[in-house]
Design a protein around this motif. Structure first.
Motif, PDB file in Angstrom:
ATOM      1  N   GLU A  34       0.810  -1.221   0.000  1.00  0.00           N
ATOM      2  CA  GLU A  34       0.000   0.000   0.000  1.00  0.00           C
ATOM      3  C   GLU A  34       0.846   1.275   0.000  1.00  0.00           C
ATOM      4  O   GLU A  34       0.300   2.365  -0.158  1.00  0.00           O
ATOM      5  CB  GLU A  34      -0.923  -0.005   1.214  1.00  0.00           C
ATOM      6  CG  GLU A  34      -1.902  -1.166   1.201  1.00  0.00           C
ATOM      7  CD  GLU A  34      -2.755  -1.208   2.452  1.00  0.00           C
ATOM      8  OE1 GLU A  34      -2.995  -0.146   3.052  1.00  0.00           O
ATOM      9  OE2 GLU A  34      -3.182  -2.311   2.824  1.00  0.00           O
ATOM     10  N   ILE A  35       2.144   1.153   0.185  1.00  0.00           N
ATOM     11  CA  ILE A  35       3.029   2.320   0.247  1.00  0.00           C
ATOM     12  C   ILE A  35       3.659   2.525  -1.122  1.00  0.00           C
ATOM     13  O   ILE A  35       4.330   1.640  -1.648  1.00  0.00           O
ATOM     14  CB  ILE A  35       4.109   2.127   1.322  1.00  0.00           C
ATOM     15  CG1 ILE A  35       3.451   2.025   2.697  1.00  0.00           C
ATOM     16  CG2 ILE A  35       5.123   3.259   1.270  1.00  0.00           C
ATOM     17  CD1 ILE A  35       4.379   1.594   3.804  1.00  0.00           C
ATOM     18  N   THR A  36       3.429   3.696  -1.695  1.00  0.00           N
ATOM     19  CA  THR A  36       3.959   4.022  -3.014  1.00  0.00           C
ATOM     20  C   THR A  36       5.256   4.808  -2.867  1.00  0.00           C
ATOM     21  O   THR A  36       5.324   5.774  -2.111  1.00  0.00           O
ATOM     22  CB  THR A  36       2.937   4.848  -3.822  1.00  0.00           C
ATOM     23  OG1 THR A  36       1.741   4.078  -3.946  1.00  0.00           O
ATOM     24  CG2 THR A  36       3.473   5.185  -5.196  1.00  0.00           C
ATOM     25  N   ILE A  37       6.267   4.367  -3.598  1.00  0.00           N
ATOM     26  CA  ILE A  37       7.561   5.053  -3.617  1.00  0.00           C
ATOM     27  C   ILE A  37       7.687   5.751  -4.968  1.00  0.00           C
ATOM     28  O   ILE A  37       7.689   5.106  -6.017  1.00  0.00           O
ATOM     29  CB  ILE A  37       8.740   4.059  -3.444  1.00  0.00           C
ATOM     30  CG1 ILE A  37       8.574   3.226  -2.177  1.00  0.00           C
ATOM     31  CG2 ILE A  37      10.071   4.797  -3.478  1.00  0.00           C
ATOM     32  CD1 ILE A  37       8.645   4.014  -0.898  1.00  0.00           C
ATOM     33  N   LYS A  43      15.127   8.762  -5.103  1.00  0.00           N
ATOM     34  CA  LYS A  43      16.337   9.559  -5.360  1.00  0.00           C
ATOM     35  C   LYS A  43      16.779  10.280  -4.092  1.00  0.00           C
ATOM     36  O   LYS A  43      17.968  10.293  -3.750  1.00  0.00           O
ATOM     37  CB  LYS A  43      16.060  10.563  -6.472  1.00  0.00           C
ATOM     38  CG  LYS A  43      17.259  11.397  -6.860  1.00  0.00           C
ATOM     39  CD  LYS A  43      16.896  12.307  -8.014  1.00  0.00           C
ATOM     40  CE  LYS A  43      18.061  13.135  -8.481  1.00  0.00           C
ATOM     41  NZ  LYS A  43      17.691  13.982  -9.632  1.00  0.00           N
ATOM     42  N   GLN A  44      15.851  10.861  -3.372  1.00  0.00           N
ATOM     43  CA  GLN A  44      16.171  11.573  -2.135  1.00  0.00           C
ATOM     44  C   GLN A  44      16.759  10.617  -1.097  1.00  0.00           C
ATOM     45  O   GLN A  44      17.737  10.950  -0.423  1.00  0.00           O
ATOM     46  CB  GLN A  44      14.927  12.256  -1.580  1.00  0.00           C
ATOM     47  CG  GLN A  44      15.185  13.039  -0.319  1.00  0.00           C
ATOM     48  CD  GLN A  44      13.925  13.697   0.209  1.00  0.00           C
ATOM     49  OE1 GLN A  44      12.853  13.601  -0.371  1.00  0.00           O
ATOM     50  NE2 GLN A  44      14.062  14.368   1.337  1.00  0.00           N
ATOM     51  N   PRO A  51      25.621  10.541  -0.210  1.00  0.00           N
ATOM     52  CA  PRO A  51      25.666  11.898  -0.761  1.00  0.00           C
ATOM     53  C   PRO A  51      26.575  12.037  -1.986  1.00  0.00           C
ATOM     54  O   PRO A  51      26.267  12.791  -2.907  1.00  0.00           O
ATOM     55  CB  PRO A  51      26.192  12.753   0.391  1.00  0.00           C
ATOM     56  CG  PRO A  51      25.944  11.961   1.616  1.00  0.00           C
ATOM     57  CD  PRO A  51      25.970  10.514   1.211  1.00  0.00           C
ATOM     58  N   GLU A  52      27.663  11.285  -2.027  1.00  0.00           N
ATOM     59  CA  GLU A  52      28.621  11.448  -3.115  1.00  0.00           C
ATOM     60  C   GLU A  52      28.215  10.734  -4.407  1.00  0.00           C
ATOM     61  O   GLU A  52      28.679  11.107  -5.483  1.00  0.00           O
ATOM     62  CB  GLU A  52      30.015  10.963  -2.674  1.00  0.00           C
ATOM     63  CG  GLU A  52      30.139   9.475  -2.413  1.00  0.00           C
ATOM     64  CD  GLU A  52      29.528   8.972  -1.108  1.00  0.00           C
ATOM     65  OE1 GLU A  52      29.425   7.750  -0.958  1.00  0.00           O
ATOM     66  OE2 GLU A  52      29.149   9.783  -0.249  1.00  0.00           O
ATOM     67  N   CYS A  53      27.354   9.708  -4.313  1.00  0.00           N
ATOM     68  CA  CYS A  53      27.012   8.987  -5.549  1.00  0.00           C
ATOM     69  C   CYS A  53      25.568   8.498  -5.599  1.00  0.00           C
ATOM     70  O   CYS A  53      25.225   7.689  -6.467  1.00  0.00           O
ATOM     71  CB  CYS A  53      27.978   7.828  -5.772  1.00  0.00           C
ATOM     72  SG  CYS A  53      27.921   6.584  -4.482  1.00  0.00           S
ATOM     73  N   PHE A  58      20.838   6.278  -8.574  1.00  0.00           N
ATOM     74  CA  PHE A  58      19.448   6.440  -8.996  1.00  0.00           C
ATOM     75  C   PHE A  58      19.344   6.431 -10.522  1.00  0.00           C
ATOM     76  O   PHE A  58      18.478   5.754 -11.086  1.00  0.00           O
ATOM     77  CB  PHE A  58      18.859   7.740  -8.431  1.00  0.00           C
ATOM     78  CG  PHE A  58      17.496   8.028  -8.961  1.00  0.00           C
ATOM     79  CD1 PHE A  58      16.391   7.357  -8.468  1.00  0.00           C
ATOM     80  CD2 PHE A  58      17.308   8.960  -9.978  1.00  0.00           C
ATOM     81  CE1 PHE A  58      15.122   7.602  -8.980  1.00  0.00           C
ATOM     82  CE2 PHE A  58      16.052   9.212 -10.488  1.00  0.00           C
ATOM     83  CZ  PHE A  58      14.953   8.532  -9.981  1.00  0.00           C
ATOM     84  N   ASP A  59      20.215   7.163 -11.201  1.00  0.00           N
ATOM     85  CA  ASP A  59      20.194   7.196 -12.667  1.00  0.00           C
ATOM     86  C   ASP A  59      20.448   5.815 -13.257  1.00  0.00           C
ATOM     87  O   ASP A  59      19.831   5.439 -14.255  1.00  0.00           O
ATOM     88  CB  ASP A  59      21.224   8.191 -13.201  1.00  0.00           C
ATOM     89  CG  ASP A  59      20.851   9.639 -12.917  1.00  0.00           C
ATOM     90  OD1 ASP A  59      19.663   9.913 -12.653  1.00  0.00           O
ATOM     91  OD2 ASP A  59      21.762  10.493 -12.936  1.00  0.00           O
TER      92      ASP A  59
END
Length: 101
Positions: A34-37, A43-44, A51-53, A58-59
Motif C-alpha cells: 500500500e506504500i507508493t515510492i 532519489k532523495q 551523498p557522493e554517488c 538512482f540514474d
C-alpha cells in the motif's frame, strides 16, 4: 501506515538480516503493497544514504514511475543494483524515521 510498517520491521530486526532476506520480508508484507515510492522519494533516500554517488545510482536504476514498496523489494530480488539501492533506502528509513505511533 508507514509508521506501522517501520515499527514492524524494527521489531523483526530487519537491519540484522541479509539484503535478500530483508527484501523478501518487506515484499511479502501487506502494508508494503500500500506504500507508493515515487522516483523523487527514491532519489532523495539514495542521496541521503550516499551523498557522493546517490544520484548516479538512482540514474543507473532507471526508475521513472512510482512503484509500491513491495514491488520494488520484489524486483530487487532479481537485480543486484536495485537490491543494493533498496537496502540503503530501507536502512535510511529505519534509522532516520521518527515514529509517531
Amino acid at each position: 501506515m508507514i509508521d506501522e510498517l517501520i515499527e514492524y520491521l524494527r521489531t523483526h530486526q530487519l537491519l540484522d538480516k541479509s539484503p535478500r532476506e530483508a527484501m523478501l520480508h518487506v515484499a511479502n508484507h501487506a502494508l508494503a503493497r500500500e506504500i507508493t515510492i515515487t522516483p523523487d522519494a527514491l532519489k532523495q533516500a539514495l542521496c541521503t544514504a550516499l551523498p557522493e554517488c546517490g544520484e548516479a545510482l538512482f540514474d543507473l536504476l532507471g526508475v521513472r514511475i512510482p512503484y509500491s514498496l513491495a514491488a520494488l523489494c520484489y524486483l530487487a530480488l532479481y537485480d543486484q543494483w536495485l537490491c543494493y539501492a533498496m537496502s540503503l533506502t530501507l536502512e535510511t528509513l529505519l534509522t532516520n524515521h521518527k515514529s509517531v505511533v
